[in-house]
Write a protein that holds these residues in place. Sequence first.
Motif, mmCIF file in Angstrom:
data_model
loop_
_atom_site.group_PDB
_atom_site.id
_atom_site.type_symbol
_atom_site.label_atom_id
_atom_site.label_comp_id
_atom_site.label_asym_id
_atom_site.label_seq_id
_atom_site.Cartn_x
_atom_site.Cartn_y
_atom_site.Cartn_z
ATOM 1 N N GLY A 98 0.818 -1.214 0.000
ATOM 2 C CA GLY A 98 0.000 0.000 0.000
ATOM 3 C C GLY A 98 0.848 1.258 0.000
ATOM 4 O O GLY A 98 0.488 2.267 -0.609
ATOM 5 N N GLY A 99 2.012 1.193 0.673
ATOM 6 C CA GLY A 99 2.932 2.321 0.643
ATOM 7 C C GLY A 99 3.592 2.496 -0.708
ATOM 8 O O GLY A 99 3.879 3.620 -1.131
ATOM 9 N N MET A 100 3.823 1.390 -1.407
ATOM 10 C CA MET A 100 4.370 1.486 -2.764
ATOM 11 C C MET A 100 3.345 2.121 -3.705
ATOM 12 O O MET A 100 3.683 2.961 -4.541
ATOM 13 C CB MET A 100 4.784 0.102 -3.270
ATOM 14 C CG MET A 100 5.867 -0.551 -2.436
ATOM 15 S SD MET A 100 6.505 -2.091 -3.156
ATOM 16 C CE MET A 100 7.783 -1.413 -4.252
ATOM 17 N N ILE A 101 2.085 1.737 -3.541
ATOM 18 C CA ILE A 101 1.020 2.358 -4.326
ATOM 19 C C ILE A 101 0.990 3.865 -4.054
ATOM 20 O O ILE A 101 0.873 4.684 -4.978
ATOM 21 C CB ILE A 101 -0.340 1.711 -3.991
ATOM 22 C CG1 ILE A 101 -0.377 0.255 -4.468
ATOM 23 C CG2 ILE A 101 -1.492 2.506 -4.617
ATOM 24 C CD1 ILE A 101 -1.567 -0.536 -3.957
ATOM 25 N N THR A 121 7.257 -0.039 4.628
ATOM 26 C CA THR A 121 7.316 -0.170 3.175
ATOM 27 C C THR A 121 8.683 0.266 2.674
ATOM 28 O O THR A 121 9.545 0.674 3.449
ATOM 29 C CB THR A 121 6.195 0.667 2.520
ATOM 30 O OG1 THR A 121 6.110 0.368 1.129
ATOM 31 C CG2 THR A 121 6.408 2.165 2.709
ATOM 32 N N GLY A 122 8.877 0.178 1.377
ATOM 33 C CA GLY A 122 10.119 0.612 0.771
ATOM 34 C C GLY A 122 9.893 1.063 -0.652
ATOM 35 O O GLY A 122 8.853 0.782 -1.250
ATOM 36 N N SER A 214 9.758 -5.674 6.216
ATOM 37 C CA SER A 214 10.362 -4.408 5.766
ATOM 38 C C SER A 214 11.077 -3.819 6.971
ATOM 39 O O SER A 214 10.505 -3.030 7.713
ATOM 40 C CB SER A 214 9.294 -3.449 5.218
ATOM 41 O OG SER A 214 8.256 -3.253 6.157
ATOM 42 N N PRO A 215 12.311 -4.242 7.203
ATOM 43 C CA PRO A 215 13.042 -3.811 8.398
ATOM 44 C C PRO A 215 13.102 -2.287 8.527
ATOM 45 O O PRO A 215 13.005 -1.563 7.530
ATOM 46 C CB PRO A 215 14.436 -4.402 8.171
ATOM 47 C CG PRO A 215 14.219 -5.563 7.250
ATOM 48 C CD PRO A 215 13.102 -5.132 6.345
ATOM 49 N N GLY A 221 15.270 4.427 5.169
ATOM 50 C CA GLY A 221 15.972 4.763 3.935
ATOM 51 C C GLY A 221 15.038 5.281 2.863
ATOM 52 O O GLY A 221 15.402 6.184 2.097
ATOM 53 N N THR A 222 13.832 4.732 2.807
ATOM 54 C CA THR A 222 12.846 5.204 1.828
ATOM 55 C C THR A 222 12.366 6.605 2.182
ATOM 56 O O THR A 222 12.284 7.483 1.319
ATOM 57 C CB THR A 222 11.667 4.227 1.756
ATOM 58 O OG1 THR A 222 12.146 2.940 1.340
ATOM 59 C CG2 THR A 222 10.610 4.711 0.776
ATOM 60 N N ALA A 223 12.059 6.827 3.451
ATOM 61 C CA ALA A 223 11.643 8.173 3.868
ATOM 62 C C ALA A 223 12.752 9.184 3.590
ATOM 63 O O ALA A 223 12.489 10.319 3.163
ATOM 64 C CB ALA A 223 11.274 8.171 5.347
ATOM 65 N N ASP A 224 13.996 8.778 3.798
ATOM 66 C CA ASP A 224 15.125 9.697 3.602
ATOM 67 C C ASP A 224 15.313 10.111 2.145
ATOM 68 O O ASP A 224 16.008 11.094 1.864
ATOM 69 C CB ASP A 224 16.421 9.058 4.123
ATOM 70 C CG ASP A 224 16.518 9.068 5.638
ATOM 71 O OD1 ASP A 224 15.710 9.767 6.280
ATOM 72 O OD2 ASP A 224 17.382 8.354 6.178
#
Length: 263
Positions: A98-101, A121-122, A214-215, A221-224
């Motif tokens: 859902g976060g990828m969407i 998510t990532g 999703s560690p 890292g995705t948020a960054d």
Amino acid sequence: MKIARLPSADIHWRQDGDPDGTPVVFANSLGTELRLWDKVIDLLPETGLRLIRFDKRGHGLSSCPESPYSMDDLASDTQQLLDHLQIGSCVFVGLSIGGMIGQLLSHRQPERIKGLVLSNTGAKMGEAAMWQDRIARIRAGGIESLADAILERWFSEDFRQTAECLAWRHMLVRTPTEGYIGCCEAIAGADLTDSTSGLRLPVLGIGGSEDLASPPAMVRGTADLIAGSRYVEISGAGHLPCVEKPDVFAGHLMTFLKEDLHV
């Protein structure tokens, strides 16, 4: 129950809260449906927020088009649903797939997503070979054959000892096989790093300290990748903190809505 008859799929959706409030749209993880958010919805204000959730294609009470699916397909379904509901702009809360969407929809329609919550998510979740191996094992033995391993990635050890965990296991194994496999294909084929790096909107990343799917480092890292984003980590929660720690999750969401988006 409400079904949106869209060009691409029939999507089951639900609305709670204030029909005249700020739309907040919730997107579920792989192998779950819109009841994923029940505990969080119960903790949110009854006024000021229009709370929308839905079953993505191949899950819950939505239709199950033939697989494989792509992340573009899933984002297009969501875009069509927002059109159907006449939602011009919204806050989007996405967990796992859902976060990828949410990331892809924010890239495709930046004017539509005013704020984005990326939970567990990532921009890229695992390698394609891992997902193809999972698909092969499910085709051979069904989702049941992997259910216990998936629950270990979803939940902390303490939560797995509770009776409630059995309900989540039942939800998982009752997911249509083709729907689950189709979404595995979508994740396997998606690397959103470049498009997510270009996003310019308020973003909250939420990780779970016990998340093996999703560690926390992946979520952070995705948020960054997104300038100005914030990240919080929920202690003692796995991949579905909205289930294990709904009060903490709802608190972070409300802080984001009030302080970052002024809702």
